[in-house]
Design an enzyme around this catalytic site. Structure first.
Site: not given
Length: 458
Positions: A167, A244, A247, A270, A413
């Site tokens: 991202h 990261d 997700q 999220k 992104c």
């Protein structure tokens, strides 16, 4: 096709590879599910999606004359009533600034704010709540690491390894830090399955490597990386790893002690929580050695005219009044997710992920990016795709205006990844546990109609 209706839709120059339904990206290979997962989705049972939908008021509405089908969960999730009530309760009954206040409202707000920190720590199995720093979002959390740890530890020639699928929030801060320090960014490409090539990554790691920055789950490819292995390889040469997890944390069990990652970031919005708050996990020994990112109130120990001393982590990195209500709302979201069980959520979403992929492959001339599901390769519950000669923004606009189906279009992104794939943009449908097979079916029916509409002009 919609008879008698013509909607002027945006159209842009767009490069689409020619694809047929027999493309390798549409060959199906599905894993066999465990008995526990089969029990969740067996014929005649109430699915997790059906049982949780009543908790999400926003899902029960019409959009443009059609029942809303929300498939943009990789961008942001919807919020259950429990989270909305937690926010309302804070602002109605104990709104106050946290820390230092001795009156009841401030003490109550402080207790709930710090309890939210403890909930985050328990949710990802951090060893202590002091390893959790509240930030505005995951982007700020990465910038915090970049400017605090990065500027203090990187030197000319230091190498930072990333993948081309990261991202922008995991690329841009390190570009800035590299320019300031003389560090070198190295990027891992994709393998034949359109997954970041972990063997290439392993080969890149050397004594010059100071940091590896990787996603846990790709927001475009739906691929899942072996973080435990990557951490072992990096630690073998003394490098640190930043994950990261935006997700992954909302969709699966994430255990930071098991992963042994040095830093991990995620966003509240999220994971069914409010916008405006996220968090950084950092190992205690690293946070203790890091200087402040921002200066101001709350992050100090003592302030003199010529110098200041700083608070211990996490306060050192939380300058000013924090997002109190939002953090409390995140705590409520964690309570809600934990009440369901993250393994249960993950198992259900894996079934939906395979169902979505299978149904999308029935659409003519579609190109799905990322790995196909198999016994050895599991996809997250999202698919980024293109349909030959139809711009993804045209697809998304028509789906919304004519069918009430919400998907995302654009580069998500991830412009370097899209350039590598040979396209400017893609459409993306992404699911969460409150989605159902019926949502997927309605999406596919609507997509077929949308493709027919645009093809009718050829």
């Amino acid at each position: 096709m919609v008879e008698g209706v013509f909607v002027k839709l945006p159209s842009f120059p767009f490069l689409n590879p020619a694809v047929s339904p027999s493309s390798p990206n549409c060959r199906l290979g599905f894993r066999r599910f465990s008995a526990s997962l089969s029990a969740v989705v067996k014929e005649g049972s109430v699915s997790l999606g059906h049982s949780t939908r009543p908790d999400f008021p926003i899902l029960h509405q019409e959009v443009n004359g059609s029942k809303l089908v929300y498939l943009d969960n990789a961008a942001t999730s919807q919020k259950p009533t429990a989270v909305l009530k937690a926010l309302q309760n804070y602002y109605e009954t104990y709104n106050s600034n946290v820390h230092r206040g001795i009156h009841y409202l401030s003490a109550k707000a402080t207790d709930e704010y710090e309890l939210a920190r403890k909930k985050v720590a328990a949710f990802i199995n951090a060893s202590d709540s002091t390893e959790i720093v509240f930030t505005r979002n995951a982007t700020e959390a990465i910038n915090l690491v970049a400017y605090s740890w990065g500027l203090s530890n990187l030197r000319p020639g230091s190498e930072i390894i990333l993948s081309i699928a990261e991202h922008h929030s995991a690329i841009v801060p390190w570009q800035t830090i590299a320019q300031k320090t003389g560090a070198i960014l190295r990027f891992v490409s994709l393998d034949e399955n359109e997954v970041p090539d972990v063997e290439e990554l392993r080969g890149m790691i050397s004594e010059r490597t100071e940091l590896v920055v990787v996603h846990h789950v790709s927001n475009v490819l739906g691929s899942v990386l072996p973080i435990e292995d990557i951490v072992i390889w990096a630690h073998a040469v003394g490098a640190k790893v930043l994950v990261d997890a935006c997700q992954s944390v909302p969709h699966m069990v994430v255990d930071v002690q098991g992963l042994d990652a040095d830093f991990l970031v995620a966003s509240s919005h999220k994971m069914c929580g409010p916008t405006g708050v996220g968090f950084l996990f950092g190992k205690s020994n690293l946070l203790l050695d890091m200087p402040p990112f921002l200066g101001g109130g709350e992050m100090i120990s003592d302030v003199f005219l010529d110098h200041s001393t700083y608070a211990e982590p996490p306060s050192r990195f939380e300058a000013g009044t924090p997002a109190i209500g939002e953090a409390i709302g995140l705590g409520a979201a964690i309570d809600y997710l934990s009440g369901i069980g993250m393994q249960k959520i993950h198992d259900y979403e894996m079934e939906l992920a395979n169902y979505l992929y299978e149904k999308l492959c029935s659409v003519p001339n579609i190109r799905i990016y990322g790995p196909k599901p198999s016994d050895n390769i599991h996809r997250a519950a999202l698919c980024s795709f293109n349909v030959e000669n139809i711009h993804p923004t045209d697809l998304a606009t028509f789906l919304d205006q004519q069918h009430g189906v919400a998907i995302r279009s654009g580069h998500h992104c991830a412009q370097p990844l899209h350039r590598h794939l040979g396209v400017n943009a893609s459409a993306r449908a992404s699911l969460h546990f409150y989605n159902t097979r019926e949502d997927v079916d309605e999406f596919i029916r609507s997509l077929d109609d949308t493709v027919s509409f645009f093809n009718s002009f050829k």
